[in-house]
Structures are given as C-alpha cells and as structure tokens.
Design a protein around this motif. Structure first.
Motif, PDB file in Angstrom:
ATOM      1  N   UNK A  67      67.396  51.480  37.641  1.00 45.45           N
ATOM      2  CA  UNK A  67      68.592  51.042  36.937  1.00 45.45           C
ATOM      3  C   UNK A  67      69.373  52.172  36.297  1.00 45.45           C
ATOM      4  N   UNK A  68      68.946  53.409  36.503  1.00 47.37           N
ATOM      5  CA  UNK A  68      69.556  54.529  35.786  1.00 47.37           C
ATOM      6  C   UNK A  68      70.998  54.799  36.193  1.00 47.37           C
ATOM      7  N   UNK A  69      71.342  54.644  37.454  1.00 43.12           N
ATOM      8  CA  UNK A  69      72.718  54.902  37.883  1.00 43.12           C
ATOM      9  C   UNK A  69      73.679  53.903  37.238  1.00 43.12           C
ATOM     10  N   UNK A  70      73.272  52.635  37.174  1.00 40.81           N
ATOM     11  CA  UNK A  70      74.121  51.623  36.549  1.00 40.81           C
ATOM     12  C   UNK A  70      74.316  51.920  35.061  1.00 40.81           C
ATOM     13  N   UNK A  71      73.246  52.294  34.378  1.00 45.02           N
ATOM     14  CA  UNK A  71      73.361  52.613  32.951  1.00 45.02           C
ATOM     15  C   UNK A  71      74.242  53.849  32.727  1.00 45.02           C
ATOM     16  N   UNK A  72      74.186  54.797  33.628  1.00 44.63           N
ATOM     17  CA  UNK A  72      75.032  55.987  33.552  1.00 44.63           C
ATOM     18  C   UNK A  72      76.503  55.579  33.655  1.00 44.63           C
ATOM     19  N   UNK A  73      76.823  54.707  34.614  1.00 41.79           N
ATOM     20  CA  UNK A  73      78.197  54.233  34.771  1.00 41.79           C
ATOM     21  C   UNK A  73      78.652  53.438  33.542  1.00 41.79           C
ATOM     22  N   UNK A  74      77.777  52.601  33.009  1.00 40.56           N
ATOM     23  CA  UNK A  74      78.112  51.828  31.815  1.00 40.56           C
ATOM     24  C   UNK A  74      78.426  52.744  30.630  1.00 40.56           C
ATOM     25  N   UNK A  75      77.681  53.825  30.513  1.00 38.70           N
ATOM     26  CA  UNK A  75      77.918  54.775  29.425  1.00 38.70           C
ATOM     27  C   UNK A  75      79.324  55.368  29.547  1.00 38.70           C
ATOM     28  N   UNK A  76      79.729  55.768  30.759  1.00 39.62           N
ATOM     29  CA  UNK A  76      81.059  56.355  30.931  1.00 39.62           C
ATOM     30  C   UNK A  76      82.161  55.313  30.803  1.00 39.62           C
ATOM     31  N   UNK A  77      81.906  54.084  31.248  1.00 37.81           N
ATOM     32  CA  UNK A  77      82.888  53.014  31.056  1.00 37.81           C
ATOM     33  C   UNK A  77      83.112  52.774  29.565  1.00 37.81           C
ATOM     34  N   UNK A  78      82.036  52.808  28.805  1.00 38.43           N
ATOM     35  CA  UNK A  78      82.140  52.627  27.363  1.00 38.43           C
ATOM     36  C   UNK A  78      82.925  53.791  26.738  1.00 38.43           C
ATOM     37  N   UNK A  79      82.642  55.001  27.179  1.00 39.94           N
ATOM     38  CA  UNK A  79      83.330  56.175  26.630  1.00 39.94           C
ATOM     39  C   UNK A  79      84.834  56.121  26.913  1.00 39.94           C
ATOM     40  N   UNK A  80      85.210  55.532  28.041  1.00 41.75           N
ATOM     41  CA  UNK A  80      86.613  55.477  28.434  1.00 41.75           C
ATOM     42  C   UNK A  80      87.342  54.264  27.854  1.00 41.75           C
ATOM     43  N   UNK A  81      86.630  53.339  27.252  1.00 37.85           N
ATOM     44  CA  UNK A  81      87.206  52.108  26.711  1.00 37.85           C
ATOM     45  C   UNK A  81      87.774  52.372  25.303  1.00 37.85           C
ATOM     46  N   UNK A  82      89.092  52.306  25.170  1.00 40.59           N
ATOM     47  CA  UNK A  82      89.710  52.580  23.872  1.00 40.59           C
ATOM     48  C   UNK A  82      89.442  51.464  22.864  1.00 40.59           C
ATOM     49  N   UNK A  83      89.044  50.288  23.313  1.00 41.91           N
ATOM     50  CA  UNK A  83      88.761  49.152  22.431  1.00 41.91           C
ATOM     51  C   UNK A  83      87.266  48.992  22.130  1.00 41.91           C
ATOM     52  N   UNK A  84      86.509  50.013  22.413  1.00 39.95           N
ATOM     53  CA  UNK A  84      85.054  49.897  22.188  1.00 39.95           C
ATOM     54  C   UNK A  84      84.756  49.745  20.695  1.00 39.95           C
ATOM     55  N   UNK A  85      83.637  49.121  20.419  1.00 39.33           N
ATOM     56  CA  UNK A  85      83.189  48.974  19.033  1.00 39.33           C
ATOM     57  C   UNK A  85      82.150  50.044  18.744  1.00 39.33           C
ATOM     58  N   UNK A  86      82.016  50.432  17.483  1.00 40.21           N
ATOM     59  CA  UNK A  86      81.024  51.462  17.147  1.00 40.21           C
ATOM     60  C   UNK A  86      79.604  50.991  17.464  1.00 40.21           C
ATOM     61  N   UNK A  87      78.784  51.923  17.869  1.00 41.00           N
ATOM     62  CA  UNK A  87      77.368  51.642  18.053  1.00 41.00           C
ATOM     63  C   UNK A  87      76.714  51.535  16.688  1.00 41.00           C
ATOM     64  N   UNK A  88      75.561  50.968  16.651  1.00 44.30           N
ATOM     65  CA  UNK A  88      74.829  50.840  15.394  1.00 44.30           C
ATOM     66  C   UNK A  88      74.591  52.223  14.792  1.00 44.30           C
ATOM     67  N   UNK A  89      74.762  52.301  13.475  1.00 36.59           N
ATOM     68  CA  UNK A  89      74.506  53.568  12.791  1.00 36.59           C
ATOM     69  C   UNK A  89      73.139  53.559  12.113  1.00 36.59           C
ATOM     70  N   UNK A  90      72.379  52.519  12.407  1.00 39.81           N
ATOM     71  CA  UNK A  90      71.039  52.436  11.815  1.00 39.81           C
ATOM     72  C   UNK A  90      70.189  53.587  12.337  1.00 39.81           C
ATOM     73  N   UNK A  91      69.344  54.149  11.490  1.00 41.44           N
ATOM     74  CA  UNK A  91      68.471  55.239  11.956  1.00 41.44           C
ATOM     75  C   UNK A  91      67.468  54.703  12.983  1.00 41.44           C
ATOM     76  N   UNK A  92      67.025  55.548  13.876  1.00 39.81           N
ATOM     77  CA  UNK A  92      66.045  55.088  14.863  1.00 39.81           C
ATOM     78  C   UNK A  92      64.730  54.707  14.180  1.00 39.81           C
ATOM     79  N   UNK A  93      63.995  53.780  14.791  1.00 35.28           N
ATOM     80  CA  UNK A  93      62.713  53.388  14.199  1.00 35.28           C
ATOM     81  C   UNK A  93      61.746  54.570  14.138  1.00 35.28           C
ATOM     82  N   UNK A  94      60.865  54.600  13.129  1.00 34.74           N
ATOM     83  CA  UNK A  94      59.923  55.718  12.983  1.00 34.74           C
ATOM     84  C   UNK A  94      59.065  55.959  14.223  1.00 34.74           C
TER      85      UNK A  94
END
Length: 176
Positions: free
Chosen positions: A136-163
């Motif tokens: 599934x890595x190629x699809x996730x790679x494309x989704x990441x770039x689609x998100x980066x190019x989307x001017x209406x994207x919402x912020x990702x969670x700013x919560x710290x990563x789990x320990x």
C-alpha cells in the motif's frame, strides 16, 4: 528503513525465522518490528550508491548467511578465533538449511539490483511476511502529495506521538 545486508535482532512476533543473517530474513525482522508500531513504510528504488542490499539465501558459501560472521570477524576484527570459527560454522549451517527458492537469479544474487525486487517480495511473501504495508506504500505516497497540494486541507493533529512510538523510533535508530 534500508534493505542492507546486515544482521538484525530477532523480532519474536514474526513467523519468519531469523536464520540467515544479512538476507531478506534479517530485513523481515526489522520490517515487521517497525510495521507493528504503525510506522508507514514505503519502497524506494534508489539503488545507486555504495549501500549493500539483501545477501542471497541460497548463494555461494562466501556470501550466503555470513553477515554476522563478517561483522564480528572481518570488519571489526573483534571476534576470537574460536568465536569466528563458530560463527562460520553457524553461517554454513544456516545456508544449508534454506528452502523455498524463488527460481530466479535473486536466489543466488540476493537483492543485487532493482529488477530483483519482485522476486524479493515473492520470497518475503512465501516466508510468511505481512506485505500489506509495502503493497500500500505507493497509494499512501500519492495521498501524501495530494494532501500537500490541497489548499483546503485541514491541519494534522498536533498531539505529541505516543511514548511507545518514541521508544520504538529510538530502538530502531540504535538498532543500526
């Protein structure tokens, strides 16, 4: 993560035995440990450079399952003569115990070039590795770039990563 020809500690939650150091079996230990903590993994095809990749599981005596011996007795010259002899004996026993060849050049060359990647994936699958993350890595790679190019994207969670994730990254960083 890199497909290096190096030994890896055994990841006990995998069904794949860690019985051929430096081969795809060592890579699977690392891959499935990282996969278990939910870290996205992608396949990259940049094989230029000086890095080595999986050693073969069914190749010649001098290059199959010998990574642990090479790390201890050749590269670092830290092993005693007895220890090096024992590691060489272990490497030969591991080489002789390998089964399930792919029927391709990969069997004796390992991941020597990118055109052997399909055979490496076939080998991983035959050995019992869960390839869902890689497949599934190629699809996730494309989704990441689609998100980066989307001017209406919402912020990702700013919560710290789990320990546990932080500990896992530290573990994987120290692993190499």
């Amino acid at each position: 993560m890199m497909s290096a020809a190096e030994s890896s500690p055994t990841y006990f939650a995998t069904r794949v035995p860690n019985d051929c150091h430096g081969s795809v079996k060592s890579f699977i230990q690392h891959y499935q440990a990282v996969q278990a903590i939910g870290v996205p993994i992608a396949v990259a095809s940049d094989m230029n450079g000086f890095a080595t990749h999986f050693a073969p599981r069914m190749g010649s005596v001098n290059e199959t399952c010998t990574t642990k011996w090479e790390e201890m007795c050749v590269a670092s010259q830290q092993g005693s003569a007895t220890e090096c002899s024992d590691l060489w004996t272990e490497a030969n026993a591991q080489r002789e115990s390998q089964t399930t060849p792919t029927g391709t050049a990969y069997d004796v060359k390992g991941l020597a070039s990118i055109d052997l990647w399909d055979a490496a994936l076939k080998d991983m699958e035959t050995l019992g590795a869960d390839l869902s993350t890689i497949k599934g890595s190629a699809e996730r790679f494309l989704q990441m770039w689609e998100r980066a190019d989307n001017v209406n994207r919402t912020p990702l969670s700013t919560a710290p990563p789990p320990p546990d994730l932080i500990k896992s990254f530290l573990f994987c960083s120290l692993w190499h």
